[in-house]
Design an enzyme around this catalytic site. Structure first.
Site, PDB file in Angstrom:
ATOM      1  N   CYS A  47      35.500  95.948  16.924  1.00  0.00           N
ATOM      2  CA  CYS A  47      34.826  94.757  17.463  1.00  0.00           C
ATOM      3  C   CYS A  47      35.843  94.052  18.363  1.00  0.00           C
ATOM      4  CB  CYS A  47      34.417  93.869  16.287  1.00  0.00           C
ATOM      5  SG  CYS A  47      33.917  92.188  16.716  1.00  0.00           S
ATOM      6  N   HIS A  48      35.344  93.262  19.317  1.00  0.00           N
ATOM      7  CA  HIS A  48      36.301  92.633  20.236  1.00  0.00           C
ATOM      8  C   HIS A  48      37.267  91.690  19.514  1.00  0.00           C
ATOM      9  CE1 HIS A  48      36.874  92.312  24.764  1.00  0.00           C
ATOM     10  NE2 HIS A  48      37.978  91.940  24.160  1.00  0.00           N
ATOM     11  N   THR A  49      36.850  91.131  18.380  1.00  0.00           N
ATOM     12  CA  THR A  49      37.736  90.226  17.636  1.00  0.00           C
ATOM     13  C   THR A  49      39.023  90.943  17.208  1.00  0.00           C
ATOM     14  OG1 THR A  49      35.724  89.131  16.866  1.00  0.00           O
ATOM     15  CG2 THR A  49      37.777  88.530  15.763  1.00  0.00           C
ATOM     16  N   HIS A  69      37.508  95.107  10.729  1.00  0.00           N
ATOM     17  CA  HIS A  69      36.637  94.313   9.851  1.00  0.00           C
ATOM     18  C   HIS A  69      35.183  94.778   9.890  1.00  0.00           C
ATOM     19  CE1 HIS A  69      36.309  92.446  13.791  1.00  0.00           C
ATOM     20  NE2 HIS A  69      35.132  91.991  13.421  1.00  0.00           N
ATOM     21  N   GLU A  70      34.845  95.769  10.715  1.00  0.00           N
ATOM     22  CA  GLU A  70      33.450  96.230  10.788  1.00  0.00           C
ATOM     23  C   GLU A  70      33.437  97.620  10.168  1.00  0.00           C
ATOM     24  OE1 GLU A  70      31.050  95.039  14.460  1.00  0.00           O
ATOM     25  OE2 GLU A  70      31.041  97.196  14.618  1.00  0.00           O
ATOM     26  N   CYS A  99      31.204  82.777  -2.085  1.00  0.00           N
ATOM     27  CA  CYS A  99      31.641  82.672  -3.485  1.00  0.00           C
ATOM     28  C   CYS A  99      30.458  82.405  -4.412  1.00  0.00           C
ATOM     29  CB  CYS A  99      32.700  81.578  -3.637  1.00  0.00           C
ATOM     30  SG  CYS A  99      32.032  79.888  -3.528  1.00  0.00           S
ATOM     31  N   CYS A 102      30.256  77.200  -4.162  1.00  0.00           N
ATOM     32  CA  CYS A 102      30.670  75.986  -3.439  1.00  0.00           C
ATOM     33  C   CYS A 102      29.450  75.320  -2.792  1.00  0.00           C
ATOM     34  CB  CYS A 102      31.727  76.341  -2.392  1.00  0.00           C
ATOM     35  SG  CYS A 102      31.049  77.177  -0.941  1.00  0.00           S
ATOM     36  N   CYS A 105      27.790  77.549  -0.180  1.00  0.00           N
ATOM     37  CA  CYS A 105      27.022  78.681  -0.709  1.00  0.00           C
ATOM     38  C   CYS A 105      25.737  78.190  -1.379  1.00  0.00           C
ATOM     39  CB  CYS A 105      27.876  79.493  -1.683  1.00  0.00           C
ATOM     40  SG  CYS A 105      29.156  80.448  -0.833  1.00  0.00           S
ATOM     41  N   CYS A 113      31.362  79.371   3.504  1.00  0.00           N
ATOM     42  CA  CYS A 113      31.920  79.264   2.143  1.00  0.00           C
ATOM     43  C   CYS A 113      33.279  78.551   2.155  1.00  0.00           C
ATOM     44  CB  CYS A 113      32.059  80.675   1.580  1.00  0.00           C
ATOM     45  SG  CYS A 113      32.874  80.762  -0.011  1.00  0.00           S
ATOM     46  N   ARG A 117      35.563  81.423   3.786  1.00  0.00           N
ATOM     47  CA  ARG A 117      35.146  81.424   5.200  1.00  0.00           C
ATOM     48  C   ARG A 117      36.230  82.091   6.045  1.00  0.00           C
ATOM     49  NH1 ARG A 117      34.963  75.307   7.222  1.00  0.00           N
ATOM     50  NH2 ARG A 117      33.547  75.178   5.446  1.00  0.00           N
ATOM     51  N   CYS A 177      29.630  93.513  10.996  1.00  0.00           N
ATOM     52  CA  CYS A 177      29.987  92.363  11.833  1.00  0.00           C
ATOM     53  C   CYS A 177      29.027  92.239  13.004  1.00  0.00           C
ATOM     54  CB  CYS A 177      31.433  92.423  12.320  1.00  0.00           C
ATOM     55  SG  CYS A 177      31.771  91.090  13.499  1.00  0.00           S
ATOM     56  N   ARG A 372      29.654 100.297  20.811  1.00  0.00           N
ATOM     57  CA  ARG A 372      30.495 100.438  19.630  1.00  0.00           C
ATOM     58  C   ARG A 372      31.049 101.861  19.528  1.00  0.00           C
ATOM     59  NH1 ARG A 372      31.562  95.664  19.372  1.00  0.00           N
ATOM     60  NH2 ARG A 372      31.224  94.397  17.514  1.00  0.00           N
TER      61      ARG A 372
HETATM   62  P1  NAD Z   1      32.511  93.158  24.150  1.00  0.00           P
HETATM   63  O1  NAD Z   1      33.829  93.120  24.808  1.00  0.00           O
HETATM   64  O2  NAD Z   1      31.914  94.463  23.809  1.00  0.00           O
HETATM   65  O3  NAD Z   1      31.441  92.355  25.044  1.00  0.00           O
HETATM   66  C1  NAD Z   1      31.742  91.154  25.702  1.00  0.00           C
HETATM   67  C2  NAD Z   1      31.038  91.169  27.062  1.00  0.00           C
HETATM   68  O4  NAD Z   1      31.212  89.868  27.674  1.00  0.00           O
HETATM   69  C3  NAD Z   1      31.605  92.193  28.032  1.00  0.00           C
HETATM   70  O5  NAD Z   1      30.560  93.011  28.522  1.00  0.00           O
HETATM   71  C4  NAD Z   1      32.238  91.333  29.126  1.00  0.00           C
HETATM   72  O6  NAD Z   1      32.159  91.954  30.418  1.00  0.00           O
HETATM   73  C5  NAD Z   1      31.401  90.067  29.065  1.00  0.00           C
HETATM   74  N1  NAD Z   1      32.063  88.874  29.606  1.00  0.00           N
HETATM   75  C6  NAD Z   1      33.340  88.467  29.456  1.00  0.00           C
HETATM   76  N2  NAD Z   1      33.544  87.297  30.112  1.00  0.00           N
HETATM   77  C7  NAD Z   1      32.368  86.956  30.675  1.00  0.00           C
HETATM   78  C8  NAD Z   1      31.933  85.856  31.472  1.00  0.00           C
HETATM   79  N3  NAD Z   1      32.774  84.864  31.817  1.00  0.00           N
HETATM   80  N4  NAD Z   1      30.637  85.826  31.884  1.00  0.00           N
HETATM   81  C9  NAD Z   1      29.783  86.811  31.543  1.00  0.00           C
HETATM   82  N5  NAD Z   1      30.134  87.882  30.784  1.00  0.00           N
HETATM   83  C10 NAD Z   1      31.410  87.954  30.368  1.00  0.00           C
HETATM   84  O7  NAD Z   1      32.651  92.240  22.835  1.00  0.00           O
HETATM   85  P2  NAD Z   1      31.757  92.179  21.497  1.00  0.00           P
HETATM   86  O8  NAD Z   1      32.384  93.026  20.443  1.00  0.00           O
HETATM   87  O9  NAD Z   1      30.321  92.370  21.848  1.00  0.00           O
HETATM   88  O10 NAD Z   1      32.019  90.657  21.044  1.00  0.00           O
HETATM   89  C11 NAD Z   1      31.534  89.602  21.839  1.00  0.00           C
HETATM   90  C12 NAD Z   1      32.181  88.281  21.408  1.00  0.00           C
HETATM   91  O11 NAD Z   1      31.695  87.899  20.101  1.00  0.00           O
HETATM   92  C13 NAD Z   1      33.692  88.360  21.266  1.00  0.00           C
HETATM   93  O12 NAD Z   1      34.241  87.126  21.706  1.00  0.00           O
HETATM   94  C14 NAD Z   1      33.893  88.497  19.765  1.00  0.00           C
HETATM   95  O13 NAD Z   1      35.168  88.079  19.339  1.00  0.00           O
HETATM   96  C15 NAD Z   1      32.810  87.586  19.268  1.00  0.00           C
HETATM   97  N6  NAD Z   1      32.371  87.752  17.886  1.00  0.00           N
HETATM   98  C16 NAD Z   1      32.039  86.616  17.207  1.00  0.00           C
HETATM   99  C17 NAD Z   1      31.563  86.701  15.911  1.00  0.00           C
HETATM  100  C18 NAD Z   1      31.106  85.476  15.180  1.00  0.00           C
HETATM  101  O14 NAD Z   1      30.793  85.576  13.981  1.00  0.00           O
HETATM  102  N7  NAD Z   1      31.028  84.300  15.811  1.00  0.00           N
HETATM  103  C19 NAD Z   1      31.447  87.958  15.296  1.00  0.00           C
HETATM  104  C20 NAD Z   1      31.750  89.101  16.048  1.00  0.00           C
HETATM  105  C21 NAD Z   1      32.218  88.993  17.333  1.00  0.00           C
HETATM  106 ZN    ZN Z   2      33.645  91.423  14.563  1.00  0.00          ZN
END
Ligand code: NAD
Ligand code: ZN
Length: 379
Positions: A47-49, A69-70, A99, A102, A105, A113, A117, A177, A372
């Site tokens: 994942c991107h994170t 994490h995925e 949990c 809390c 939850c 959580c 969290r 995720c 993915r």
């Molecule tokens: P990814 O890299 O596969 O996709 C992100 C897309 O955003 C790419 O296609 C990229 O070209 C595009 N992008 C980047 N900057 C941009 C902009 N300014 N305008 C338009 N498009 C733009 O990533 P992913 O795995 O799909 O994750 C996406 C986001 O979600 C990441 O920031 C990730 O960390 C986050 N995330 C958050 C949670 C949560 O629970 N909040 C969970 C998982 C992932």
């Molecule tokens: Zn993730």
């Protein structure tokens, strides 16, 4: 021969420093302690994170660390006090926990959580503040309490969703995720009504899962926004009806979207991690009723700036982790939606590599190639 109670030696992909390829090492994985389970990981995806905390440019660096994490796996053994999981259970580890005790939850509205969290800066288990991973006695940090880039990992029981053992782990691992996050961000948080318009910022796996949520909700128009034009072709299989590349326009993308839609979209979901996209995603919703949901993980020093009148004009700004799903309570049912063919996951999985080639998954993500990449832990 049971391995319960013993240290397991296995392979893990260790990030020794920021931005350097992971190296596959033999690590020692200690037995699970109170309220912990040890899981044999069968499939994990990137994942991107993970990439943000690996390159650590906009985040606090913490190394050496086992990222990931995925994932999906099978419980190998359980620690003291664990009663609702047993060896052999099929599970998804989740980066944010439940949990079940809390105030969060106990609230129907929150999945934040108090105990479990998401905490991106913590590298140890909460039970004793120590790591369960080591190499020759030197501790290696955990990531998000999951560290799935290892053949075995130790996770707090509150971060483990027990799922249908018939569900194929090489597919449902992406529900651990990204796909749950994006889908939930739309159906649980943005909540578009039938016939409404939805803009999705970022057409990676998370954004396209958000688009799936919009499609299932009966959205009339799904406008995809991305800087990478190769995403547009892929996104056509996900119900996205129109595309906007901010690079193709002189004016801000929120103005382009307002013109396309007679004042703004009804809902928007931001899945990029770009602060600029977050602001645009908010400002492109219609005044009076528009709702924007932030999902992307920002850099640690980012600040969200908009004129307060954008809010006074009755736009709503929200954010979510994990699509507001409670991992233990809700995720088994999301897996069932896949088993009942209501939810498609296969189309999100564009690549697959053996564990020995995990660095290829990073290359695909950095190149913006595919959605993915599933990493196979067992040959
Ligand atoms: P990814 O890299 O596969 O996709 C992100 C897309 O955003 C790419 O296609 C990229 O070209 C595009 N992008 C980047 N900057 C941009 C902009 N300014 N305008 C338009 N498009 C733009 O990533 P992913 O795995 O799909 O994750 C996406 C986001 O979600 C990441 O920031 C990730 O960390 C986050 N995330 C958050 C949670 C949560 O629970 N909040 C969970 C998982 C992932
Ligand atoms: Zn993730």
């Amino acid at each position: 021969m049971s391995t319960a109670g013993q240290v397991i030696r296995c392979k893990a992909a260790v990030a020794w420093e920021s931005g350097k390829p992971l190296s596959i090492e033999e690590v020692e994985v200690a037995p699970p302690q109170k309220d912990e389970v040890r899981i044999k990981i069968l499939f994990t995806s990137l994942c991107h994170t993970d990439v943000y905390f690996w390159d650590a440019k906009g985040q606090n660096p913490l190394f050496p660390r086992i990222l990931g994490h995925e994932a999906g796996g099978i419980v190998e053994s359980v620690g003291e006090g664990v009663t609702d999981l047993k060896p052999g259970d099929h599970v998804l580890p989740i980066f944010t926990g439940e949990c079940k005790e809390c105030p969060h939850c106990l609230s129907e509205e929150s999945n934040m959580c108090d105990l479990l969290r998401i905490n991106t800066d913590r590298g140890e288990m909460i039970n004793d503040g120590k790591s369960r991973f080591s190499i020759n006695g030197k501790p290696i940090y955990h990531f998000l309490g999951t560290s799935t880039f290892s053949e075995y990992t130790v996770v707090h029981v509150g971060q483990v969703a027990k799922i249908n053992p018939e569900a194929p782990l090489d597919k449902v691992c992406v529900l651990s995720c990204g796909m749950s996050t994006g889908f939930g961000a739309t159906v649980n948080v943005a909540k578009p009504k039938k016939g409404q318009s939805v803009a999705i910022f970022g057409l990676g796996a998370v954004g396209l899962a958000a688009a799936e949520g919009a499609r299932v909700s009966g959205a009339s128009r799904i406008i995809g926004v991305d800087l990478n034009p190769s995403r547009f072709e892929l996104a056509k299989n996900f119900g996205v009806t129109e595309f906007v590349n901010p690079k193709d326009h002189k004016k801000p993308v929120q103005e382009v979207i307002a013109e396309m839609t007679g004042g703004g979209v009804d809902r928007s979901v931001e899945c990029t991690g770009s602060i600029q996209a977050m602001i645009s995603a908010f400002e492109c919703v219609h005044d009076g009723w528009g709702v924007a949901v932030l999902v992307g993980v920002p850099n640690k020093d980012d600040a969200f700036k908009t004129h307060p009148v954008n809010l006074l004009n009755e736009r709503t700004l929200k954010g979510t982790f994990f699509g507001n799903y409670k991992p233990r309570t809700d995720i088994p049912a999301v897996v069932e939606r896949y088993m009942n063919k209501e939810l498609e996951l296969d189309k999100f999985i564009t690549h697959s590599v053996p564990f020995s080639e995990i660095n290829k998954a990073f290359e695909y993500m950095l190149a913006g190639e595919g959605l993915r990449c599933v990493i196979r832990m067992v040959a």
